[in-house]
Design a protein around this motif. Structure first.
Motif, PDB file in Angstrom:
ATOM      1  N   PHE A  57     -36.211 -45.518 -15.070  1.00 55.60           N
ATOM      2  CA  PHE A  57     -36.130 -45.425 -16.448  1.00 55.60           C
ATOM      3  C   PHE A  57     -35.880 -44.819 -17.364  1.00 55.60           C
ATOM      4  O   PHE A  57     -36.499 -44.336 -17.793  1.00 55.60           O
ATOM      5  CB  PHE A  57     -36.767 -47.357 -16.542  1.00 55.60           C
ATOM      6  CG  PHE A  57     -36.668 -48.002 -18.343  1.00 55.60           C
ATOM      7  CD1 PHE A  57     -35.540 -47.524 -18.276  1.00 55.60           C
ATOM      8  CD2 PHE A  57     -37.730 -48.688 -17.877  1.00 55.60           C
ATOM      9  CE1 PHE A  57     -35.134 -48.264 -19.818  1.00 55.60           C
ATOM     10  CE2 PHE A  57     -37.252 -49.675 -19.235  1.00 55.60           C
ATOM     11  CZ  PHE A  57     -36.319 -49.312 -20.708  1.00 55.60           C
ATOM     12  N   HIS A  77     -25.524 -39.371 -15.912  1.00 51.16           N
ATOM     13  CA  HIS A  77     -25.009 -40.164 -14.194  1.00 51.16           C
ATOM     14  C   HIS A  77     -25.847 -39.245 -12.654  1.00 51.16           C
ATOM     15  O   HIS A  77     -26.746 -39.538 -11.936  1.00 51.16           O
ATOM     16  CB  HIS A  77     -23.869 -39.340 -14.307  1.00 51.16           C
ATOM     17  CG  HIS A  77     -22.911 -40.380 -13.107  1.00 51.16           C
ATOM     18  ND1 HIS A  77     -21.473 -40.598 -13.257  1.00 51.16           N
ATOM     19  CD2 HIS A  77     -23.714 -41.550 -12.628  1.00 51.16           C
ATOM     20  CE1 HIS A  77     -21.108 -41.515 -12.308  1.00 51.16           C
ATOM     21  NE2 HIS A  77     -22.453 -42.399 -11.643  1.00 51.16           N
ATOM     22  N   GLU A  80     -29.262 -40.266 -12.334  1.00 51.68           N
ATOM     23  CA  GLU A  80     -29.025 -41.685 -11.195  1.00 51.68           C
ATOM     24  C   GLU A  80     -30.350 -41.988 -11.122  1.00 51.68           C
ATOM     25  O   GLU A  80     -31.075 -42.754 -10.472  1.00 51.68           O
ATOM     26  CB  GLU A  80     -29.642 -41.636  -9.169  1.00 51.68           C
ATOM     27  CG  GLU A  80     -28.385 -40.624  -8.902  1.00 51.68           C
ATOM     28  CD  GLU A  80     -28.193 -40.593  -7.104  1.00 51.68           C
ATOM     29  OE1 GLU A  80     -29.114 -40.087  -7.060  1.00 51.68           O
ATOM     30  OE2 GLU A  80     -27.485 -39.791  -6.960  1.00 51.68           O
ATOM     31  N   PRO A  81     -30.553 -42.678 -12.747  1.00 51.11           N
ATOM     32  CA  PRO A  81     -31.160 -43.518 -13.341  1.00 51.11           C
ATOM     33  C   PRO A  81     -31.001 -45.482 -13.046  1.00 51.11           C
ATOM     34  O   PRO A  81     -29.887 -45.540 -12.747  1.00 51.11           O
ATOM     35  CB  PRO A  81     -30.737 -43.111 -15.104  1.00 51.11           C
ATOM     36  CG  PRO A  81     -29.442 -42.709 -15.007  1.00 51.11           C
ATOM     37  CD  PRO A  81     -29.056 -41.977 -14.075  1.00 51.11           C
ATOM     38  N   ALA A  82     -31.886 -45.543 -12.817  1.00 52.65           N
ATOM     39  CA  ALA A  82     -32.049 -47.357 -12.148  1.00 52.65           C
ATOM     40  C   ALA A  82     -31.929 -48.731 -13.401  1.00 52.65           C
ATOM     41  O   ALA A  82     -30.890 -48.861 -13.651  1.00 52.65           O
ATOM     42  CB  ALA A  82     -33.290 -47.484 -11.626  1.00 52.65           C
ATOM     43  N   ILE A  83     -32.057 -47.637 -14.652  1.00 53.96           N
ATOM     44  CA  ILE A  83     -32.094 -48.486 -15.400  1.00 53.96           C
ATOM     45  C   ILE A  83     -31.611 -47.184 -17.240  1.00 53.96           C
ATOM     46  O   ILE A  83     -32.724 -46.634 -17.025  1.00 53.96           O
ATOM     47  CB  ILE A  83     -32.992 -49.376 -16.408  1.00 53.96           C
ATOM     48  CG1 ILE A  83     -33.620 -49.855 -15.077  1.00 53.96           C
ATOM     49  CG2 ILE A  83     -33.451 -50.019 -17.480  1.00 53.96           C
ATOM     50  CD1 ILE A  83     -34.969 -50.535 -15.653  1.00 53.96           C
ATOM     51  N   VAL A  84     -30.767 -47.417 -17.904  1.00 52.69           N
ATOM     52  CA  VAL A  84     -30.550 -47.014 -19.562  1.00 52.69           C
ATOM     53  C   VAL A  84     -30.713 -47.466 -20.940  1.00 52.69           C
ATOM     54  O   VAL A  84     -30.054 -48.741 -20.057  1.00 52.69           O
ATOM     55  CB  VAL A  84     -29.180 -45.949 -19.223  1.00 52.69           C
ATOM     56  CG1 VAL A  84     -29.034 -45.677 -20.397  1.00 52.69           C
ATOM     57  CG2 VAL A  84     -29.581 -44.834 -18.496  1.00 52.69           C
ATOM     58  N   ALA A 102     -21.306 -45.360 -17.445  1.00 52.40           N
ATOM     59  CA  ALA A 102     -22.849 -45.319 -16.053  1.00 52.40           C
ATOM     60  C   ALA A 102     -22.303 -45.630 -15.427  1.00 52.40           C
ATOM     61  O   ALA A 102     -21.329 -46.163 -14.218  1.00 52.40           O
ATOM     62  CB  ALA A 102     -23.662 -46.111 -16.275  1.00 52.40           C
ATOM     63  N   ASN A 105     -24.927 -48.265  -9.954  1.00 48.13           N
ATOM     64  CA  ASN A 105     -26.204 -48.830  -9.932  1.00 48.13           C
ATOM     65  C   ASN A 105     -27.273 -48.020 -11.095  1.00 48.13           C
ATOM     66  O   ASN A 105     -28.398 -47.793 -10.656  1.00 48.13           O
ATOM     67  CB  ASN A 105     -26.537 -47.507  -8.352  1.00 48.13           C
ATOM     68  CG  ASN A 105     -26.222 -47.867  -7.249  1.00 48.13           C
ATOM     69  OD1 ASN A 105     -25.385 -49.143  -7.141  1.00 48.13           O
ATOM     70  ND2 ASN A 105     -25.778 -46.844  -6.401  1.00 48.13           N
ATOM     71  N   THR A 106     -26.497 -48.302 -11.964  1.00 52.18           N
ATOM     72  CA  THR A 106     -27.518 -48.075 -13.086  1.00 52.18           C
ATOM     73  C   THR A 106     -27.061 -49.355 -13.698  1.00 52.18           C
ATOM     74  O   THR A 106     -26.451 -49.660 -14.465  1.00 52.18           O
ATOM     75  CB  THR A 106     -26.763 -46.600 -14.262  1.00 52.18           C
ATOM     76  OG1 THR A 106     -27.220 -45.467 -13.236  1.00 52.18           O
ATOM     77  CG2 THR A 106     -28.004 -46.741 -14.893  1.00 52.18           C
ATOM     78  N   LYS A 107     -28.488 -49.854 -14.438  1.00 56.63           N
ATOM     79  CA  LYS A 107     -27.808 -51.171 -15.219  1.00 56.63           C
ATOM     80  C   LYS A 107     -28.576 -50.246 -16.173  1.00 56.63           C
ATOM     81  O   LYS A 107     -29.165 -49.903 -17.013  1.00 56.63           O
ATOM     82  CB  LYS A 107     -29.633 -51.730 -15.014  1.00 56.63           C
ATOM     83  CG  LYS A 107     -29.506 -52.675 -13.834  1.00 56.63           C
ATOM     84  CD  LYS A 107     -30.096 -54.020 -13.772  1.00 56.63           C
ATOM     85  CE  LYS A 107     -30.596 -54.519 -12.299  1.00 56.63           C
ATOM     86  NZ  LYS A 107     -29.705 -55.087 -11.644  1.00 56.63           N
ATOM     87  N   VAL A 108     -27.227 -50.902 -17.790  1.00 57.78           N
ATOM     88  CA  VAL A 108     -27.887 -50.950 -18.840  1.00 57.78           C
ATOM     89  C   VAL A 108     -28.254 -51.784 -19.817  1.00 57.78           C
ATOM     90  O   VAL A 108     -27.111 -52.694 -19.602  1.00 57.78           O
ATOM     91  CB  VAL A 108     -26.421 -50.016 -19.208  1.00 57.78           C
ATOM     92  CG1 VAL A 108     -26.278 -49.819 -20.510  1.00 57.78           C
ATOM     93  CG2 VAL A 108     -25.909 -49.556 -18.584  1.00 57.78           C
TER      94      VAL A 108
END
Ligand SMILES: O=c1ccn([C@@H]2O[C@H](COP(=O)(O)O)[C@@H](O)[C@H]2O)c(=O)[nH]1
Length: 224
Positions: A57, A77, A80-84, A102, A105-108
């Motif tokens: 995260f 990018h 490869e963060p799961a959350i930003v 984003a 696969n990244t939740k913003v």
């Protein structure tokens, strides 16, 4: 997420951050790397933590003009963060462009009102809404901008969750029963936040500053 606890690694030394995450690994679902970590260790630090195999995260709280925030999103990018995180106060266009830039696969998620603030603090900023109305308004804006969810305190999570049923909600400002709040002003227990609809529980000092961080993480996990 089977274990919603994301350990906030707000410690100055990279080797301490890695050791903390390794020790607590069995009792956490991911690690949260914030401004202290990213400014000190950058992409190299993120790669080191990624080797543990836990979701990352990146709590960068991006807040700038849309073009700049989109560029920052593109630059991270590769990590490869799961959350930003971005700040909802950056406005709708900024959030739209952040989401568009984003990775898929990244939740913003949008920070609404920092958990270190209370009603008096936001009044000083010229905001006359109550904290819960202010958070709801910004969460609604993030929803309309197409973000995946929002960051709010445990005081607001229930109403935000009611308003945005399929949102992904991050809740910091968590303390086990009787734990010291420190600089956090809107605080609940991890269990309360989870019961009220949090998707991710961000926990830092109650684990990182404990005498035995792995045991502290285990004890918090056991309350969930
Ligand atoms: O509103 C917010 C947004 C982010 N944070 C971050 O969460 C952790 C909390 O750490 P503790 O030690 O558990 O207080 C920290 O990294 C903050 O930057 C937040 O607290 N509130």
């Amino acid at each position: 997420m089977s274990n919603p606890i994301f350990l906030a690694l707000d410690v100055p030394r990279l080797r301490d951050a890695v050791a903390l995450a390794e020790n607590a690994k069995a009792h956490i679902g991911g690690v949260k790397l914030g401004l202290e970590f990213f400014n000190a260790h950058g992409a190299h630090g993120v790669h080191m933590l990624a080797q543990l195999g836990l979701p990352i995260f990146l709590d960068l709280k991006l807040h700038d003009i849309p073009n700049t925030v989109a560029g920052a999103m593109q630059a991270i990018h590769v990590l490869e963060p799961a959350i930003v995180t971005v700040h909802a106060c950056g406005g709708r266009a900024m959030m739209e462009d952040a989401k568009a830039a984003a990775g898929e696969n990244t939740k913003v998620v949008a920070v609404t009102m920092l958990t270190s603030l209370d009603e008096r603090d936001i009044q000083e900023m010229g905001i006359s809404d109550s904290p819960s109305d202010h958070v709801l308004r910004l969460a609604e804006l993030a929803h309309r901008a197409g973000l995946d969810g929002a960051v709010c305190s445990g005081h607001e999570i229930k109403s935000v969750h009611n308003q945005w049923k399929d949102g992904f909600f991050v809740v910091p400002g968590l303390r086990p029963e009787g734990g010291a709040s420190g600089d956090q002003k809107r605080v609940v227990t991890p269990r309360q936040a989870r019961d009220d609809g949090a998707s991710v529980l961000v926990i830092g000092r109650p684990i990182s500053r404990a005498e035995d961080p792995a045991e502290a993480a285990r004890a918090i996990e056991a309350t969930l």
